[in-house]
Write a protein that holds these residues in place. Sequence first.
Motif, mmCIF file in Angstrom:
data_model
loop_
_atom_site.group_PDB
_atom_site.id
_atom_site.type_symbol
_atom_site.label_atom_id
_atom_site.label_comp_id
_atom_site.label_asym_id
_atom_site.label_seq_id
_atom_site.Cartn_x
_atom_site.Cartn_y
_atom_site.Cartn_z
ATOM 1 N N PRO A 134 1.070 -1.357 -0.327
ATOM 2 C CA PRO A 134 -0.112 0.096 0.327
ATOM 3 C C PRO A 134 0.384 0.982 -0.069
ATOM 4 C CG PRO A 134 0.211 -0.782 2.073
ATOM 5 C CD PRO A 134 0.631 -2.010 1.302
ATOM 6 N N TYR A 135 0.637 2.270 -0.569
ATOM 7 C CA TYR A 135 1.405 3.203 -0.375
ATOM 8 C C TYR A 135 0.534 4.205 0.923
ATOM 9 C CZ TYR A 135 2.663 4.157 -4.981
ATOM 10 O OH TYR A 135 2.552 4.284 -6.314
ATOM 11 N N THR A 144 -5.589 4.044 -11.072
ATOM 12 C CA THR A 144 -5.397 4.769 -10.629
ATOM 13 C C THR A 144 -3.894 5.267 -11.438
ATOM 14 O OG1 THR A 144 -6.174 6.037 -8.658
ATOM 15 C CG2 THR A 144 -5.358 8.019 -9.769
ATOM 16 N N ARG A 155 5.499 2.532 -6.961
ATOM 17 C CA ARG A 155 5.746 0.515 -6.076
ATOM 18 C C ARG A 155 6.495 -0.543 -7.857
ATOM 19 N NH1 ARG A 155 0.448 -0.024 -3.898
ATOM 20 N NH2 ARG A 155 -0.063 0.996 -6.029
ATOM 21 N N ASP A 157 3.953 -1.017 -10.039
ATOM 22 C CA ASP A 157 2.994 -0.003 -11.146
ATOM 23 C C ASP A 157 3.720 0.274 -12.054
ATOM 24 O OD1 ASP A 157 1.040 1.118 -8.854
ATOM 25 O OD2 ASP A 157 2.552 2.158 -7.784
ATOM 26 N N LEU A 196 -1.307 3.563 -11.362
ATOM 27 C CA LEU A 196 -0.633 2.726 -9.536
ATOM 28 C C LEU A 196 -2.202 1.773 -9.439
ATOM 29 C CD1 LEU A 196 -1.004 6.787 -7.920
ATOM 30 C CD2 LEU A 196 0.900 5.545 -9.060
ATOM 31 N N ASP A 208 -3.794 -0.555 -7.694
ATOM 32 C CA ASP A 208 -4.763 -0.807 -6.080
ATOM 33 C C ASP A 208 -4.429 0.576 -5.254
ATOM 34 O OD1 ASP A 208 -6.017 -2.581 -4.853
ATOM 35 O OD2 ASP A 208 -4.677 -3.213 -2.887
ATOM 36 N N ALA A 209 -4.418 1.468 -5.948
ATOM 37 C CA ALA A 209 -5.187 2.981 -5.548
ATOM 38 C C ALA A 209 -6.158 3.629 -6.101
ATOM 39 C CB ALA A 209 -3.200 3.865 -5.756
ATOM 40 N N GLU A 218 -4.803 7.670 -1.955
ATOM 41 C CA GLU A 218 -2.846 7.376 -2.824
ATOM 42 C C GLU A 218 -3.008 8.040 -3.675
ATOM 43 O OE1 GLU A 218 -5.227 3.650 -0.939
ATOM 44 O OE2 GLU A 218 -6.073 4.732 -2.162
ATOM 45 N N ALA A 219 -3.295 8.382 -4.762
ATOM 46 C CA ALA A 219 -3.040 8.807 -5.893
ATOM 47 C C ALA A 219 -2.701 10.254 -5.721
ATOM 48 C CB ALA A 219 -3.602 9.062 -7.105
ATOM 49 N N THR A 276 -1.546 11.395 -2.206
ATOM 50 C CA THR A 276 0.130 11.213 -1.634
ATOM 51 C C THR A 276 1.427 11.328 -3.203
ATOM 52 O OG1 THR A 276 -1.092 9.915 0.413
ATOM 53 C CG2 THR A 276 1.239 9.780 -0.722
#
Length: 217
Positions: A8-9, A71, A118, A121, A135, A137-138, A142-143, A145
């Motif tokens: 995760p972010y 995203t 990551r 990504d 991205l 699973d964002a 999260e985007a 960030t």
Amino acid sequence: MQKHLPPPYPLPPAAAVLAEGLPPSGGEQAAGGGQRKAVQAELPRVQGLSQFAVLLERQLGECRRHGLRATVLLLEVELADAPASAAAADGSGGPGAQGRAQEALLQALGTRLRARVRGSDVVARVGERQFGVVLVDAGRDEAETVRARLHKALCGPYGVETQRLYALLRMGRAVYRESGRSAMELLQVAEQGLHGGPTGPAPALPPAGAPLSLVRS
């Protein structure tokens, strides 16, 4: 079957390493120099958004199969002469030297961008001065960030040989399912955001003699 989800972010600090073309330390040169060169060489490049849509659609297929979010970020780099660069551009190097310096900087920005997301990504250079990021699973939070991180990490003054350049980012975002379900729908939304303006107020150009991030061409 167990899903292998991306981390995760936000990323842990260890993942946010500097990856521009700065001279590595002795330990980096022995252990990680080759890896950093490989990352830069492997960054895919496509001619335009239609080709990037192919990469994006492939990733969306994976997200559909595993029930993951996604995203899309589109980044456009604006390059300006930093103070004291005009004289250098008119010197013995000429416009050709400035063009080579700009290309070296864009390659370094792509490497730094790749290092700040990551490994799961997707990052690609789109045309001359754009980058596309998927991205995995964002979502929206999260985007945001990641957008703030990239704006801080990539914008600013750079020195490439005799050139002093300033990089500013414009970024557009599209969230899978929320903004659209196909690659082209998402890219259209992201492109609209891209041309809506910078992600924040444009920083003032640095004064002559301000510290530069050095890039090897």
